[in-house]
Design an enzyme around this catalytic site. Structure first.
Site, mmCIF file in Angstrom:
data_model
loop_
_atom_site.group_PDB
_atom_site.id
_atom_site.type_symbol
_atom_site.label_atom_id
_atom_site.label_comp_id
_atom_site.label_asym_id
_atom_site.label_seq_id
_atom_site.Cartn_x
_atom_site.Cartn_y
_atom_site.Cartn_z
ATOM 1 N N LEU A 193 0.856 -1.177 0.000
ATOM 2 C CA LEU A 193 0.000 0.000 0.000
ATOM 3 C C LEU A 193 0.896 1.231 0.000
ATOM 4 O O LEU A 193 1.975 1.225 0.616
ATOM 5 C CB LEU A 193 -0.906 0.035 1.237
ATOM 6 C CG LEU A 193 -1.958 -1.071 1.366
ATOM 7 C CD1 LEU A 193 -2.700 -0.924 2.698
ATOM 8 C CD2 LEU A 193 -2.937 -1.048 0.206
ATOM 9 N N ASP A 194 0.451 2.288 -0.677
ATOM 10 C CA ASP A 194 1.207 3.540 -0.651
ATOM 11 C C ASP A 194 1.354 4.028 0.785
ATOM 12 O O ASP A 194 0.520 3.729 1.643
ATOM 13 C CB ASP A 194 0.494 4.616 -1.466
ATOM 14 C CG ASP A 194 0.373 4.257 -2.942
ATOM 15 O OD1 ASP A 194 1.148 3.411 -3.404
ATOM 16 O OD2 ASP A 194 -0.507 4.831 -3.605
ATOM 17 N N GLN A 195 2.372 4.819 1.030
ATOM 18 C CA GLN A 195 2.651 5.284 2.389
ATOM 19 C C GLN A 195 1.471 6.039 2.988
ATOM 20 O O GLN A 195 1.135 5.867 4.163
ATOM 21 C CB GLN A 195 3.896 6.171 2.389
ATOM 22 C CG GLN A 195 4.329 6.605 3.787
ATOM 23 C CD GLN A 195 5.722 7.204 3.795
ATOM 24 O OE1 GLN A 195 6.539 6.913 2.930
ATOM 25 N NE2 GLN A 195 5.998 8.037 4.775
#
Length: 289
Positions: free
Chosen positions: A129-131
């Site tokens: 998942l993106d940050q």
């Protein structure tokens, strides 16, 4: 400030230098800061992280150094567990936490925290998942689960639903537009049009979230996104392509907010060992009013 990065090759005349000395000599970091970069995992020799300041690098070795002057202290947050058995672990990743180590650190990410909190775990990662995105992330605990999870994520044999908040309403639609990295973009980002590097097919279904699904959440326009492919920043890019960027997503033109309003909400998959149909859910707690 931007992350500082250097890549260089060790010269024969530098063979007797300690690694912290070498870094201080070949970059604008002080020797003390070089040791800090080493401690955080921001130094690689021949593509392998090292933390040994006194190591002598061999001539011809490639050294990569990354230092982020704005890194906060190493986080100390409990990672919520959504589901766990002998083979797999599903967690609710907090927003703002990288899934795995970056160039500058391998101590500020989800995997590092899990290993600190659960020393018995040796998790295997099959998706990210993106940050700035929160929500469901599934990891293998036992190597026997790896083939099944790898196949599921690679062959799209699962259902991944995300909840996103946008600034204006959006009717139900499907976006089938290739995604590639924008050439020359700084900071780096992806897009569906223009001069793209290695664009790949991508498909996302969008629909307005129902009143029941958004009960108790901060007022706004919410959409449910189902992704059929797993491209980098896929939902963010496709919503920006529609002129409806995610609220708080400054990289893609989203309206200003204290967070990126994107959450990995529900995940349906077959258990990689038992074949059982799993329906996992991480309620978007940080979206609550």
């Amino acid at each position: 400030m931007a992350i500082k990065k250097w890549t260089f090759t060790v010269d024969p005349g530098e063979a007797n230098l300690r690694l912290d000395q070498l870094i201080a000599q070949r970059t604008d970091l002080s020797r003390r800061t070089a040791r800090e970069a080493l401690k955080l995992g921001g130094v690689q020799v021949d593509r392998k992280r090292t933390r040994v300041a006194g190591r002598l690098a061999k001539p011809g070795a490639e050294v990569r150094v990354a230092y982020d002057p704005d890194l906060p202290p190493v986080p100390d947050v409990a990672i919520p567990v959504v589901y766990e058995d002998a083979w797999i672990l599903a967690v609710d990743k907090p927003a703002g936490l990288a899934t795995q180590g970056t160039w500058a650190t391998d101590r500020h990410d989800l995997l590092a925290l899990l290993k600190t909190q659960r020393p018995d775990l040796k998790p295997f990662l099959h998706h990210r998942l993106d940050q700035g995105t929160s929500g469901l992330l599934v990891l293998a605990k036992d190597p026997k689960a790896n083939p099944g999870l790898a196949t599921a994520f690679a062959s799209r044999e699962l259902e991944k639903l995300y909840l996103a908040r946008i600034s204006e309403p959006l009717d139900a639609c499907t976006v089938e537009a290739p995604i590639g990295r924008r050439r020359g973009a700084d900071p780096g980002r992806f897009g569906c049009e223009g001069d793209l590097i290695d664009p790949k097919s991508a498909r996302t279904d969008f629909r307005p979230a129902t009143a029941e699904e958004t009960a108790g959440l901060a007022p706004g326009h919410y959409v449910v996104a189902r992704i059929h492919t797993g491209r980098t920043h896929q939902i963010r890019v496709h919503l920006a392509h529609l002129g409806r960027p995610v609220l708080g997503d400054a990289l893609y033109g989203g309206a200003s907010s204290d967070r990126i309003w994107l959450h990995a909400w529900r995940l349906g998959l077959k258990h990689p060992i038992t074949g059982e149909d799993l329906r996992l859910e991480a309620p978007p707690a940080r979206f609550r009013a």
